[in-house]
Design an enzyme around this catalytic site. Structure first.
Site, PDB file in Angstrom:
ATOM      1  N   LYS A  14       0.966  -1.347   0.029  1.00  0.00           N
ATOM      2  CA  LYS A  14       0.027   0.260   0.107  1.00  0.00           C
ATOM      3  C   LYS A  14       0.980   1.384  -0.059  1.00  0.00           C
ATOM      4  O   LYS A  14       1.994   1.309   0.232  1.00  0.00           O
ATOM      5  CB  LYS A  14      -0.983  -0.127   1.300  1.00  0.00           C
ATOM      6  CG  LYS A  14      -0.301   0.013   2.330  1.00  0.00           C
ATOM      7  CD  LYS A  14      -1.027  -0.618   3.804  1.00  0.00           C
ATOM      8  CE  LYS A  14      -0.367  -0.292   4.929  1.00  0.00           C
ATOM      9  NZ  LYS A  14      -0.943  -1.015   6.201  1.00  0.00           N
ATOM     10  N   ARG A  18     -10.683  -0.513  14.823  1.00  0.00           N
ATOM     11  CA  ARG A  18     -10.401   0.538  13.585  1.00  0.00           C
ATOM     12  C   ARG A  18     -11.344  -0.193  12.212  1.00  0.00           C
ATOM     13  O   ARG A  18     -12.203   0.197  12.009  1.00  0.00           O
ATOM     14  CB  ARG A  18      -9.012   0.504  13.234  1.00  0.00           C
ATOM     15  CG  ARG A  18      -8.605   1.546  12.330  1.00  0.00           C
ATOM     16  CD  ARG A  18      -6.852   1.449  12.113  1.00  0.00           C
ATOM     17  NE  ARG A  18      -6.385   0.270  11.439  1.00  0.00           N
ATOM     18  CZ  ARG A  18      -5.329   0.121  10.757  1.00  0.00           C
ATOM     19  NH1 ARG A  18      -4.403   1.139  11.005  1.00  0.00           N
ATOM     20  NH2 ARG A  18      -4.883  -0.927  10.228  1.00  0.00           N
ATOM     21  N   TYR A  20      16.220  30.224   8.831  1.00  0.00           N
ATOM     22  CA  TYR A  20      14.941  30.921   9.159  1.00  0.00           C
ATOM     23  C   TYR A  20      14.552  30.809  10.685  1.00  0.00           C
ATOM     24  O   TYR A  20      14.985  29.868  11.247  1.00  0.00           O
ATOM     25  CB  TYR A  20      13.908  29.946   8.308  1.00  0.00           C
ATOM     26  CG  TYR A  20      13.625  30.251   7.028  1.00  0.00           C
ATOM     27  CD1 TYR A  20      13.315  31.604   6.392  1.00  0.00           C
ATOM     28  CD2 TYR A  20      13.603  29.144   6.239  1.00  0.00           C
ATOM     29  CE1 TYR A  20      12.960  31.873   5.143  1.00  0.00           C
ATOM     30  CE2 TYR A  20      13.294  29.347   4.964  1.00  0.00           C
ATOM     31  CZ  TYR A  20      13.083  30.754   4.329  1.00  0.00           C
ATOM     32  OH  TYR A  20      12.881  30.699   2.882  1.00  0.00           O
ATOM     33  N   MET A  42      12.259  24.453   2.809  1.00  0.00           N
ATOM     34  CA  MET A  42      11.802  23.788   1.869  1.00  0.00           C
ATOM     35  C   MET A  42      12.438  22.827   0.861  1.00  0.00           C
ATOM     36  O   MET A  42      12.537  21.552   0.795  1.00  0.00           O
ATOM     37  CB  MET A  42      10.688  24.742   0.854  1.00  0.00           C
ATOM     38  CG  MET A  42       9.759  23.877  -0.266  1.00  0.00           C
ATOM     39  SD  MET A  42       9.044  24.977  -1.317  1.00  0.00           S
ATOM     40  CE  MET A  42       7.666  25.611  -0.158  1.00  0.00           C
TER      41      MET A  42
HETATM   42  C1  PLP Z   1      -0.292  -1.728   6.833  1.00  0.00           C
HETATM   43  C2  PLP Z   1      -0.780  -3.198   7.290  1.00  0.00           C
HETATM   44  C3  PLP Z   1       0.114  -4.447   7.192  1.00  0.00           C
HETATM   45  C4  PLP Z   1       1.651  -4.203   7.212  1.00  0.00           C
HETATM   46  O1  PLP Z   1       1.941  -3.613   8.597  1.00  0.00           O
HETATM   47  P1  PLP Z   1       3.785  -3.525   8.746  1.00  0.00           P
HETATM   48  O2  PLP Z   1       3.625  -2.900  10.055  1.00  0.00           O
HETATM   49  O3  PLP Z   1       4.167  -2.417   7.836  1.00  0.00           O
HETATM   50  O4  PLP Z   1       4.526  -4.728   8.857  1.00  0.00           O
HETATM   51  C5  PLP Z   1      -0.437  -5.484   7.653  1.00  0.00           C
HETATM   52  N1  PLP Z   1      -1.757  -5.655   7.625  1.00  0.00           N
HETATM   53  C6  PLP Z   1      -2.701  -4.412   7.667  1.00  0.00           C
HETATM   54  C7  PLP Z   1      -4.220  -4.659   7.929  1.00  0.00           C
HETATM   55  C8  PLP Z   1      -2.114  -3.261   7.319  1.00  0.00           C
HETATM   56  O5  PLP Z   1      -3.073  -2.306   7.168  1.00  0.00           O
END
Ligand code: PLP
Length: 366
Positions: free
Chosen positions: A39, A131, A257, A305
């Site tokens: 992802k 969640r 800055y 930046m």
């Molecule tokens: C992002 C995610 C993972 C991977 O988690 P890591 O801590 O990066 O290994 C696994 N399962 C779900 C549901 C996630 O959202």
């Protein structure tokens, strides 16, 4: 492409990603599949480059957050038997797209399950993170639904909230809650589907947490899945910048800055063209360091930046000169350490890397 033309460079070692996947596979042993979370463009590293390498290593299960990420992943994994799971589920009316790109939605709610008509799906159970996923009550209801038994469930999964703190009591509590829900599903009309629980740090909680498949992301990309202990993973990312100018200071002088840093007397300040637009967090101002030919050179003043300023007073003048290359993340500046200095985690540093940074993909063998 490289540092000849550019003032900064991101090097991504695909060989290290491959080795990291194998380390995790060896860790869980035979009989447990090792998937990969890709992802957010493989945590900012480039899913189009990372996913095929993982598939070549033997990975067959990929996880994206969104439908569009899933479609992009399928395009780079066209002829493989790879399964692509979409964690955020199927938005209404997208069944056709899931089918045509051979994507598997992770269904997170009773409504999502009811709306999903055809084809394989995964089921997410909420074992205590509050969640995504079905609550224990919703699992009981689902298990009593005869229509559910006919569904093509490819995976039943849950997610750990505190796996990076092995001693946290929530890990065992979630494991128990997950097992209870799995038993409910099996007692009811539910099909017997493979089970997945552990993310990267979850893998290191031990075999009780492995089930049929683990779903690492971070560890594949070099983030330490065992915080506080030596990192068992290979470094994947290196961010380097090239000194643009060196200012010899011979009287008290404020830097950057807000004039947040003062050179007290004599000193040398090097300017490097990497800034918060590149993902070098502004919170690293007056906190981080670079690494220059073995010398630690502190970031002084605020991160701009496009630029940072480094105190190179302690490095010899012929080394700390325009054109010299400074490691900023990786290569002597471990990602997790930089993240800590920024007050965040490696995940956020990786996914925040700027689009402007030139990238080079390499395949080192060790
Ligand atoms: C992002 C995610 C993972 C991977 O988690 P890591 O801590 O990066 O290994 C696994 N399962 C779900 C549901 C996630 O959202």
């Amino acid at each position: 492409m490289g540092l000849d033309r550019a003032g900064a460079l991101l090097t991504i070692d695909l060989g290290a990603v491959r080795r990291n996947w194998r380390v995790l596979r060896d860790r869980v042993g035979p009989g447990v599949r090792v998937g990969a979370a890709i992802k957010a463009d493989a945590y900012g590293l480039g899913a189009a480059r990372v996913a095929p390498v993982l598939a070549e290593a033997g990975c067959r299960d990929f996880f994206t957050a969104t439908l569009d990420e899933g479609i992009a992943a399928r395009a780079v994994l066209p002829d493989t038997e790879a399964r692509i799971f979409v964690l955020n589920g199927a938005p209404p009316g997208t069944d056709g797209e899931f089918a045509s790109h051979r994507l598997i939605p992770v269904l997170n709610t009773p409504d999502g399950i009811a709306a999903w008509r055809e084809g394989p799906a995964a089921l997410h159970l909420d074992s205590g993170m509050c969640r995504l996923g079905l609550t224990p009550d919703e699992v009981v209801e689902l298990a009593g639904d005869p229509a559910f038994g006919a569904r093509d469930i490819a995976l039943v999964m849950s997610h750990l909230a505190c796996a990076d703190e092995p001693a946290h009591s929530r890990n065992a509590a979630q494991l128990k809650s997950f097992r209870d829900m799995l038993a409910r599903l099996r007692d009811g009309a539910g099909p017997r589907a493979p089970v997945s629980f552990a993310n990267s740090p979850g893998i290191f909680l031990g075999p009780d947490y492995h089930f049929d498949m683990v779903r690492p992301g971070a560890a594949l990309y070099g983030i330490n899945p065992t915080p506080g202990k030596p990192n068992p993973m290979a470094e994947v990312l290196r961010l380097q910048g090239k000194i643009l100018q060196v200012r010899d200071v011979d009287r008290p002088q404020a830097v950057g800055y807000g004039a947040t840093h003062r050179v007290a007397g004599k000193g040398r300040i090097a300017t490097v063209p990497v800034g918060y637009a590149d993902g070098f967090a502004r919170s690293l101002g007056n906190r981080a360091s670079g690494f220059l030919a073995g010398y630690r050179v502190p970031v002084v003043g605020r991160v701009s930046m496009d630029l940072i300023t480094l105190d190179v007073t302690d490095a010899p003048a012929d080394i700390a000169a325009p054109g010299a290359v400074v490691d900023l993340i990786g290569g002597g500046r471990p990602l997790d350490e930089v993240a800590k200095e920024a007050g965040t985690i490696g995940y956020e540093i990786l996914t925040g890397l700027g689009a402007r940074l030139p990238r080079v993909y390499v395949e080192r063998t060790a």
